[in-house]
Design an enzyme around this catalytic site. Structure first.
Site, PDB file in Angstrom:
ATOM      1  N   MET A  86      24.408   8.382   2.087  1.00  0.00           N
ATOM      2  CA  MET A  86      24.281   9.702   2.704  1.00  0.00           C
ATOM      3  C   MET A  86      24.520   9.620   4.223  1.00  0.00           C
ATOM      4  SD  MET A  86      21.341  12.538   2.330  1.00  0.00           S
ATOM      5  CE  MET A  86      21.996  13.409   0.914  1.00  0.00           C
ATOM      6  N   LYS A  89     -17.479  -0.555   6.720  1.00  0.00           N
ATOM      7  CA  LYS A  89     -17.998  -1.544   5.772  1.00  0.00           C
ATOM      8  C   LYS A  89     -19.522  -1.515   5.685  1.00  0.00           C
ATOM      9  CE  LYS A  89     -16.998  -6.269   4.360  1.00  0.00           C
ATOM     10  NZ  LYS A  89     -16.242  -7.480   4.692  1.00  0.00           N
ATOM     11  N   PHE A 102     -11.180  -7.070  14.653  1.00  0.00           N
ATOM     12  CA  PHE A 102     -10.156  -7.537  13.727  1.00  0.00           C
ATOM     13  C   PHE A 102      -9.893  -6.464  12.663  1.00  0.00           C
ATOM     14  CE2 PHE A 102      -9.155  -9.842   9.723  1.00  0.00           C
ATOM     15  CZ  PHE A 102      -7.880 -10.249  10.078  1.00  0.00           C
ATOM     16  N   GLN A 103      -8.647  -6.136  12.467  1.00  0.00           N
ATOM     17  CA  GLN A 103      -8.195  -5.126  11.497  1.00  0.00           C
ATOM     18  C   GLN A 103      -8.827  -3.757  11.738  1.00  0.00           C
ATOM     19  OE1 GLN A 103      -8.405  -6.886   7.514  1.00  0.00           O
ATOM     20  NE2 GLN A 103      -6.335  -7.684   7.850  1.00  0.00           N
ATOM     21  N   GLU A 118       0.816  -1.223   0.000  1.00  0.00           N
ATOM     22  CA  GLU A 118       0.000   0.000   0.000  1.00  0.00           C
ATOM     23  C   GLU A 118       0.847   1.269   0.000  1.00  0.00           C
ATOM     24  OE1 GLU A 118      -0.507  -2.568   1.985  1.00  0.00           O
ATOM     25  OE2 GLU A 118      -2.615  -3.178   1.871  1.00  0.00           O
TER      26      GLU A 118
END
Ligand SMILES: Cc1ncc(C[n+]2csc(CCOP(=O)(O)OP(=O)(O)O)c2C)c(N)n1
Lengths: 85, 563
Positions: free
Chosen positions: B475, B174, B124-125, B62
């Site tokens: 760097m 949802k 959940f999630q 993502e």
């Protein structure tokens, strides 16, 4: 340094968090907070802020608050401690 | 005439699912590509995507969705759109959203969320996406009713692209995407005429007319405001020399005679000295960032300041401006009338630019990255787009490549996100499919989003990757060498995989070079290949980027290379 911010805003989801979070993240402590409900789905906050370090200009944080989408107006006045105990 | 009771019932507006409303709102907003990755809470939206006009790009992480959407937005000027599920999908988007926030890039990020009834239960999630993102978005919405979707999406696109652009989050539980509501079209907003301050124009004109050494300090806000043409008109009228920030590069073409160079920590000596000497600094779409200013108190010490920016809170934030314009940069630039006599000052700056021009004749037979990048940019021509990662290679691109437009240089300026390069290349190629898009990456950065080689392969995106491999976190190594007494701590990447083999494993053409004599042929092969290709370039691990202004030092105290 302290200053007072009077903020009119729409009390949408997260609006308070945005306002207070922005002030704290930009280097100010919130010393006092008064929330007033206004008619027609607006609210107003009167906030006494104190800078964590000397170099900060409260007018910058006032303008940054003014950029928030829920905020309709911000008024900055020089330090005036509340009369409340 | 029938009484109300006698009239047939009005046809009920068609009820559609929240997910369908999401897709229709995206179509209405003009979204073409959306970058995303599916999962439980966002599945209703994925279901509704089928058959829509939206082209979904399935990335492999993502973070890459948000970074690709960011680059797509930088090139097209439209809001980039990314899509992820709740919980880990949302947290993986965070770096890309923060990147867009720091560089003021318009973006609409859409996340799935657990049903409203479960929110706050550690389901959940479930993660408080709205709360997590708050400091890194311009605005955010948590939609609780499907009927609000059209309005929220219209607002989100408006907020993302107006004023100072930025990312906007829409969190979609949802049950909202699975719910139903009637179709409705949100009212289109009345365009606001830009505010225009005549008194400030007159005051700025007076300062410009009185200046003998005026200098333009050009930032990324110029491109964000679509003000390149207005800026070029202004420069053509006045011949005032300019310096640019990392993000301002290309707003004035780098080979324009009035352009002196990039300023700041890795800027050119000519540019930093011009800032030191100028008596008027006209700051356009820049914000006095510490990488540009060095020690702020010593920055442009003799200059008055005119500051133009889309964001009122930037004016005077770090440096007091004699005159400030918040709002329409194009209108302000076109309104200035003063034409000061700057011929002598411009010639002086140009002389310094010639005197202190970078050298490309490094000793030895190893590949000298600045020379390679200069040759590459010259051969690729003005239409090419460079995306890069973060590190020495990023600064070499800024210093040694040529840019004729700001969209030709996509770099993670504010956040400095390793892993930006390849996803940004994907976004740029979708925005301009006919452009030559080149990603310059380092061996550390490349590994941060290496999985996106699969995305290149899947969509046959002809990205040209130049992987500059010093087997180090270069760097960081340079800083340890200079400022930590050569205590080289955790920067060794000498156990890197064979990058050509990695690319081959993803089905991408690749080759390795390590000798100067191979450079010309390698660049021809890179530019002549029609599909995605990786050119793996081994360089000397001790090579550093110069000049360098040590932190908290004035910009004129540059450390420089000698050979
Ligand atoms: C995600 C992330 N982690 C850490 C850093 C800190 N950082 C800045 S430059 C750099 C080294 C980059 O190494 P490499 O990509 O190999 O490029 P080089 O400097 O060698 O050209 C690191 C670790 C960062 N900018 N981004």
């Amino acid at each position: 340094m302290t200053a007072r911010l009077d903020v009119d805003f729409t009390p949408a989801e997260g609006a308070m968090l945005r306002i207070l979070g922005l002030i704290e993240r930009r280097g100010y402590r919130i010393r006092e907070l008064i929330l007033a409900e206004r008619p027609a789905h607006t609210s107003s906050l009167s906030i006494l802020i104190e800078a964590h370090d000397a170099g900060r200009q409260p007018d910058t944080v006032a303008r940054q608050l003014g950029n928030l989408f829920d905020v309709s107006s911000v008024t900055l006045s020089p330090s005036q401690q509340s009369a409340c105990p | 005439m029938l009484s109300p009771a006698q009239r047939p019932p009005e046809p009920q507006p068609e009820q559609v699912s929240g997910a369908r409303l999401v897709v229709e709102a995206l179509e209405r907003a003009g979204a073409e590509y959306i970058f995303g990755y599916p999962g439980g809470a966002i599945m209703p939206v994925y279901d509704a995507l089928t058959g829509s006009s939206l082209k979904h790009i399935l990335v492999r992480h993502e973070q890459a969705a948000a970074l690709a959407a960011d680059a797509y937005a930088r090139v097209t000027g439209k809001a980039g759109v990314c899509l992820a599920t709740s919980g880990p999908g949302a947290t993986n988007l965070i770096t890309g959203i923060a990147n867009a926030f720091m560089d003021s890039v318009p973006m609409v990020a859409i996340t799935g969320q657990v049903p409203t009834t479960l929110m706050g239960t550690d389901a959940f999630q479930e993660i408080d996406t709205f709360g997590l993102m708050m400091p890194i978005v311009k605005h955010s919405f948590l939609v609780r009713d499907p009927a609000n979707i059209p309005h929220v999406f219209a607002q989100a696109f408006r907020i993302a692209t107006s004023g100072r652009p930025g990312p906007v989050l829409i969190d979609l539980p949802k049950n909202v995407t699975n719910g139903f509501a009637p179709r409705c079209e949100p009212p289109s907003p009345q365009p606001q005429p830009p505010a225009f301050d005549g008194a400030a124009i007159a005051a700025a004109d007076a300062l410009i007319a009185a200046a003998s050494k005026p200098l333009l300090y050009v930032g990324g806000g110029v491109a964000m405001a679509g003000a390149e043409e207005a800026l070029r008109r202004f420069v053509a009228r006045t011949a005032i020399p300019s310096v640019a920030t990392l993000k301002g590069l290309g707003s004035i073409p780098t080979d324009d005679p009035t352009f002196i160079g990039m300023l700041g920590m890795h800027g050119s000596r000519a540019a930093n000295i011009a800032v030191e000497e100028c008596d008027l600094l006209i700051c356009i779409g820049a914000r006095f960032d510490d990488r540009a200013t060095g020690k702020l108190a010593s920055f442009a010490p003799n200059a008055k300041v005119i500051h133009l920016d889309a964001d009122p809170s930037e004016i005077g934030k770090l440096r007091r401006a004699e005159v400030g314009f918040a709002g329409d940069i194009v209108a302000a630039l076109d309104a200035f009338e003063a034409t000061p006599d700057v011929g002598g000052w411009l010639a002086h700056c140009q002389g310094r630019k010639r005197l202190w021009a970078p050298r490309y004749d490094a000793p030895g037979q190893g590949i000298y990255a600045p020379a390679l990048l200069k040759t590459l940019a010259d051969k690729a021509g003005d239409g090419a787009i460079f995306t890069c990662d973060v590190g020495l290679h990023q600064m070499w691109v800024a210093q040694h490549c040529r840019f004729s437009r700001p969209q030709a240089h996509l770099t993670s300026g504010g956040l400095g996100t390793m892993g930006y390069g390849v996803p940004a290349g994907i976004g740029a190629l979708l925005a301009e499919p006919d452009a030559t898009v080149i990603t310059v990456s380092g061996d550390g950065s490349f590994m941060m989003n290496v999985q996106e080689l699969a995305t290149l392969r899947r969509y046959r995106l002809p990205l040209k990757i130049v992987l500059i491999d010093n087997s180090q976190l270069g760097m960081v190594r340079q800083w340890q060498e200079l400022f930590f007494e050569e205590n080289f701590s955790e920067i060794d990447l000498s156990d890197n995989p064979d990058f050509s083999e990695v690319a081959h494993a993803f089905g991408i053409e690749a080759f390795t070079i390590d000798h100067r004599s191979q450079v010309a042929g390698a660049i021809d092969r890179l530019l002549g290949t029609s599909g995605p290709i990786l050119m793996h370039v081994r360089i000397d691990p001790r090579e550093n980027v110069w000049p360098l202004v040590p932190p908290n030092s004035p910009n004129v105290e540059m450390l420089e290379k000698r050979w």
